[in-house]
Scaffold this motif. Structure first.
Motif, PDB file in Angstrom:
ATOM      1  N   ASN A  44      -3.912   0.880  13.356  1.00 13.52           N
ATOM      2  CA  ASN A  44      -3.518   0.174  12.188  1.00 13.52           C
ATOM      3  C   ASN A  44      -2.419  -0.557  12.504  1.00 13.52           C
ATOM      4  O   ASN A  44      -2.182  -1.817  12.565  1.00 13.52           O
ATOM      5  N   VAL A  90      -5.726  -0.642   0.973  1.00  8.27           N
ATOM      6  CA  VAL A  90      -4.523  -0.477   0.606  1.00  8.27           C
ATOM      7  C   VAL A  90      -4.700  -0.987  -0.915  1.00  8.27           C
ATOM      8  O   VAL A  90      -3.687  -0.093  -1.583  1.00  8.27           O
ATOM      9  N   MET A  93      -3.430   5.823   1.399  1.00 10.95           N
ATOM     10  CA  MET A  93      -2.706   5.282   2.627  1.00 10.95           C
ATOM     11  C   MET A  93      -2.687   6.176   3.560  1.00 10.95           C
ATOM     12  O   MET A  93      -3.214   6.526   4.786  1.00 10.95           O
ATOM     13  N   GLY A 136       0.667  -1.322  -0.201  1.00 14.07           N
ATOM     14  CA  GLY A 136      -0.077  -0.101   0.339  1.00 14.07           C
ATOM     15  C   GLY A 136       1.185   1.268  -0.212  1.00 14.07           C
ATOM     16  O   GLY A 136       0.672   1.858  -1.233  1.00 14.07           O
ATOM     17  N   TRP A 137       1.501   1.576   1.131  1.00  8.72           N
ATOM     18  CA  TRP A 137       2.937   2.417   0.939  1.00  8.72           C
ATOM     19  C   TRP A 137       3.430   2.776  -0.382  1.00  8.72           C
ATOM     20  O   TRP A 137       4.177   3.798  -0.574  1.00  8.72           O
TER      21      TRP A 137
END
Length: 224
Positions: free
Chosen positions: A150, A223, A125, A117-118
């Motif tokens: 998270n 994500v 995100m 996701g990042w």
């Protein structure tokens, strides 16, 4: 005689080795070979369960690029369900009652979701850290709260599964240890209670494996 109440969850044997962990794969030895060769009632039932889970997970993920990940989630559901049920048999170690197994399942999945996701959806995100409609004054606090919630996700997944497995087994162990000091009439009530608890634990085994897989699916959908 148990040295303490939690010794029933100790993965040790008389040989002073961790042979009880074999319970995680011992089912492969008792599954009949015909299950894999020809369609049977058991195989058709399992195909129905997996196809239903595939349809549900596909809706939760809601991303055409990630449809194949439902196979991973169905496999996750299967291994947790199998280990939960194996723990209901006498003298078989319940591997899902240990954080060693549950955290091993939860942590790599969560870590892979975060890395993916990042790297690929950084803006998406970051947007998740501040819910829509949050006042400007509360934004720093919401970022802290969302970040903490998270980070603890793999821990909550692992602890939820382990705690539910331990709770029911402890109750059955406590009731079972009192049987030697009860009268015949009370033993009959104890047997009925233990049967009802066993049915409840069977339902908990299915529910907890389903909850673990569904929450993992929801975390992966965030994500994308």
């Amino acid at each position: 005689m148990m040295t303490n109440l939690f010794s029933s969850f100790d993965p040790s044997t008389n040989l002073s080795t961790n042979l009880n962990w074999i319970s995680s794969i011992i089912g492969l030895m008792i599954i009949p070979s015909m299950f894999w060769l020809i369609p049977s009632r058991l195989s058709l039932l399992w195909i129905k369960i997996t196809s239903t889970l595939h349809k549900e997970f596909k809706v939760l993920i809601n991303n055409k690029k990630s449809q194949g990940s439902t196979l991973i989630l169905i496999s996750l559901f299967s291994i947790i369900l199998f280990n939960n049920f194996m723990g209901l048999f006498p003298y078989i170690f319940t591997s899902t009652s240990h954080m060693v197994l549950t955290l091993t399942l939860a942590l790599p999945l969560w870590m892979s979701f975060m890395i993916y996701g990042w790297i690929n959806n950084t803006i998406h995100m970051l947007a998740h850290l501040v819910p829509q409609g949050t006042p400007s004054v509360l934004m720093p606090f919401m970022v802290c709260i969302e970040t903490i919630s998270n980070i603890i996700r793999p821990g909550t997944l692992a602890i939820r599964l382990s705690a539910n497995m331990i709770a029911g087994h402890l109750l059955m162990t406590l009731l079972g240890n009192t049987g030697s000091s009860l009268s015949i009439i009370m033993i009959n009530f104890l047997i009925i209670t233990q049967i009802l608890l066993l049915v409840l634990e069977s339902a908990v085994s299915v529910i907890q494996s389903y909850v673990f897989a569904v929450l993992t699916t929801l975390y992966s959908s965030e994500v994308n």
